[in-house]
Motif scaffolding. Structure first.
Motif, PDB file in Angstrom:
ATOM      1  N   LYS B 262     -43.866 -41.740  27.386  1.00 23.41           N
ATOM      2  CA  LYS B 262     -43.155 -40.480  27.313  1.00 23.41           C
ATOM      3  C   LYS B 262     -41.799 -40.518  27.785  1.00 23.41           C
ATOM      4  O   LYS B 262     -40.886 -40.035  27.305  1.00 23.41           O
ATOM      5  CB  LYS B 262     -44.001 -39.285  27.963  1.00 23.41           C
ATOM      6  CG  LYS B 262     -45.494 -39.093  27.165  1.00 23.41           C
ATOM      7  CD  LYS B 262     -45.532 -38.349  26.121  1.00 23.41           C
ATOM      8  CE  LYS B 262     -45.669 -36.753  26.316  1.00 23.41           C
ATOM      9  NZ  LYS B 262     -46.047 -36.039  25.177  1.00 23.41           N
ATOM     10  N   LYS B 265     -39.492 -42.575  25.364  1.00 24.45           N
ATOM     11  CA  LYS B 265     -39.289 -41.746  24.299  1.00 24.45           C
ATOM     12  C   LYS B 265     -38.182 -40.616  24.437  1.00 24.45           C
ATOM     13  O   LYS B 265     -37.319 -40.515  23.705  1.00 24.45           O
ATOM     14  CB  LYS B 265     -40.589 -41.101  23.779  1.00 24.45           C
ATOM     15  CG  LYS B 265     -41.535 -42.043  23.127  1.00 24.45           C
ATOM     16  CD  LYS B 265     -40.988 -43.066  22.065  1.00 24.45           C
ATOM     17  CE  LYS B 265     -40.980 -42.364  20.362  1.00 24.45           C
ATOM     18  NZ  LYS B 265     -40.710 -43.217  19.394  1.00 24.45           N
ATOM     19  N   GLU B 273     -43.061 -33.225  20.271  1.00 25.70           N
ATOM     20  CA  GLU B 273     -44.255 -32.914  20.946  1.00 25.70           C
ATOM     21  C   GLU B 273     -45.265 -32.728  20.221  1.00 25.70           C
ATOM     22  O   GLU B 273     -45.124 -32.101  19.060  1.00 25.70           O
ATOM     23  CB  GLU B 273     -44.069 -31.622  21.708  1.00 25.70           C
ATOM     24  CG  GLU B 273     -43.485 -31.584  22.963  1.00 25.70           C
ATOM     25  CD  GLU B 273     -44.079 -32.420  24.130  1.00 25.70           C
ATOM     26  OE1 GLU B 273     -45.185 -32.663  23.982  1.00 25.70           O
ATOM     27  OE2 GLU B 273     -43.288 -33.106  24.715  1.00 25.70           O
ATOM     28  N   PRO B 274     -46.622 -33.562  20.190  1.00 22.53           N
ATOM     29  CA  PRO B 274     -47.619 -33.351  19.347  1.00 22.53           C
ATOM     30  C   PRO B 274     -48.201 -32.216  19.279  1.00 22.53           C
ATOM     31  O   PRO B 274     -48.165 -31.398  20.294  1.00 22.53           O
ATOM     32  CB  PRO B 274     -48.536 -34.376  19.858  1.00 22.53           C
ATOM     33  CG  PRO B 274     -48.244 -34.689  21.469  1.00 22.53           C
ATOM     34  CD  PRO B 274     -46.726 -34.553  21.403  1.00 22.53           C
ATOM     35  N   ALA B 275     -48.773 -31.724  18.167  1.00 24.68           N
ATOM     36  CA  ALA B 275     -49.781 -30.653  18.264  1.00 24.68           C
ATOM     37  C   ALA B 275     -51.036 -30.830  19.279  1.00 24.68           C
ATOM     38  O   ALA B 275     -51.353 -31.937  19.078  1.00 24.68           O
ATOM     39  CB  ALA B 275     -50.311 -30.345  16.908  1.00 24.68           C
ATOM     40  N   ASP B 276     -51.677 -29.886  19.660  1.00 20.83           N
ATOM     41  CA  ASP B 276     -52.796 -30.089  20.396  1.00 20.83           C
ATOM     42  C   ASP B 276     -53.995 -30.704  19.712  1.00 20.83           C
ATOM     43  O   ASP B 276     -54.183 -30.285  18.542  1.00 20.83           O
ATOM     44  CB  ASP B 276     -53.050 -28.416  21.106  1.00 20.83           C
ATOM     45  CG  ASP B 276     -52.052 -28.059  22.364  1.00 20.83           C
ATOM     46  OD1 ASP B 276     -52.080 -27.166  22.504  1.00 20.83           O
ATOM     47  OD2 ASP B 276     -51.510 -29.260  22.730  1.00 20.83           O
TER      48      ASP B 276
END
Lengths: 276, 276
Positions: B262, B265, B273-276
């Motif tokens: 992270k 990146k 940010e990824p979805a949950d």
């Protein structure tokens, strides 16, 4: 707690962390740092007690509940069900207990990560054949926050979550270590190039290790065979790629299994399309 | 092609599938089903030719390029670089070739899955030390569609993508098979309960098996050690859980590796940010 409050259900809570209690207070929530005080109020108001702690902390909490609120209806949202059931029975609280497990979460921890919409559309597993009044209260809580009920027994639940949650967390951890292992091509250049497959495949490696340990160690009996299966699949793939230069078998079966999963989800859930 | 067109770059294309050509035509794109015709136009307009086919189809395509457009600047967007470089050199086209690889994609196939914003914010790997004019044209294309350039060499690229793309695809396939294996707790109940960890961990098992085969089989030399590392990590975890009842080692290292990823990146990319 945030989801119940958003649904205007009267709710109060306890947390062992003073910082968490302060943060929840600051947001206007009714929370305590003192466990006996919380449980005395629960007994007085005939509250449904919801245990939401790692499995290793369940026994200690039960010993306090036995003392201050033994008559309360009791459930839990711990990710293993056979061990919690056994602990509750050992504490003599089995009659008023119906275990449950909402299948929703994210990789973040702490009060700031709570989400009032977390349970919307999620399955909430409730153990079958428990006390009808307690069962009804647990199911009502789940439905109120937007979840749908799936009834099953502890052993079936634990095998299922080993497959679809616990081992996926371990696999994400292993994949994350691969990305930093320079002897095989990992390292900062590789991580800079990482796109969706690595991001999504490693996402839950960001989960608190103590939470993942609690889930997997508390469900060791069910996790081991799933982990063994995962190892065998990758070994068979390695052998096929080594000796025949192909990964045809695993990719074909994995693709068919994934299509079946999407089909099952389509029939049981609001479909949730993942981000790319 | 859609991304270049959206950026108002003159672009025309070829596809071997009549259905794809028809679908692209219907959307107003300038596409051919006839390869010599396409290449004669490329030669006439001094176009930059971009090879976007599975690695097993590269040699055949090169043999037609040699015949109809041998002077054109040439790049590729194939997911392995060492083998493509070797094929291009064997075809005698090495002087006008600078290989590349955009690190973006999704698990869907076909014209309807194209996305004009696919490359925005993505790294686009361009091989270092190639012909300066061709390099500039390839880099310009990448930057035009919103990607940023990462320069490296074929061997480093292939090791990196084995870690962060090819093996993650195989791992997703293996995880997907676990979810349907009834002898270990998988099956339809388990799949109904599956939440984010299983959804994201298996997402790219939905990728076309022929594409995954092409990536992994074309990069066999780099994929095998990464797959071996993944197996060793899971075996060590199995042994630790079996003999000591803990998964402490893997989860701690996986969490640290994920935090490092992270961080890397964050420094090189717009954070996604990824979805949950």
């Amino acid at each position: 707690m945030r989801a119940l409050a958003a649904a205007e259900v009267p709710v109060f809570g306890w947390n062992r962390s003073e910082a968490t209690v302060e943060a929840a207070h600051a947001d206007g929530f009714d929370v305590y740092n003192d466990l006996p005080e919380t449980l005395l109020r629960a007994a007085e108001e005939d509250a449904l007690i919801v245990l939401g702690v790692p499995v290793y902390a369940v026994a200690e909490l039960l010993s306090v509940i036995v003392e201050y609120a033994p008559q309360c209806a009791l459930t839990d949202v711990v990710s293993v069900k056979e061990e919690v059931q056994a602990l509750v029975e050992a504490a003599g609280l089995g009659d008023r207990f119906v275990g449950s497990h909402p299948m929703a979460g994210n990789e973040y921890s702490g009060w700031q990560s709570t989400d009032s919409r977390l349970f919307e559309g999620a399955p909430w597993v409730v153990m079958a054949d428990g006390d009808p009044e307690v069962t009804e209260r647990v199911q009502c809580m789940a439905v109120t926050v937007g979840a749908h009920i799936v009834e099953t027994d502890p052993v079936t639940h634990d095998g299922a979550v080993a497959c679809i949650s616990h081992v996926p967390h371990l696999v994400a951890s292993a994949l994350a270590t691969t990305g930093v292992e320079e002897s095989i091509g990992g390292g900062d250049l590789a991580l800079q190039l990482a796109a969706g497959s690595f991001r999504d495949g490693t996402r839950v490696a960001g989960t608190s290790p103590s939470l993942v340990r609690s889930m997997c160690e508390g469900n060791r009996r069910a996790v081991l065979p799933v982990l063994g299966h995962m190892i065998e699949e990758l070994q068979a793939c390695y052998r096929e790629l080594w000796s025949e230069g192909t990964v045809a078998d695993l990719t074909a079966r994995g693709n068919a299994a994934h299509a079946h999963y999407k089909e099952v989800k389509r029939h049981t859930d609001e479909p949730t399309e993942p981000a790319d």
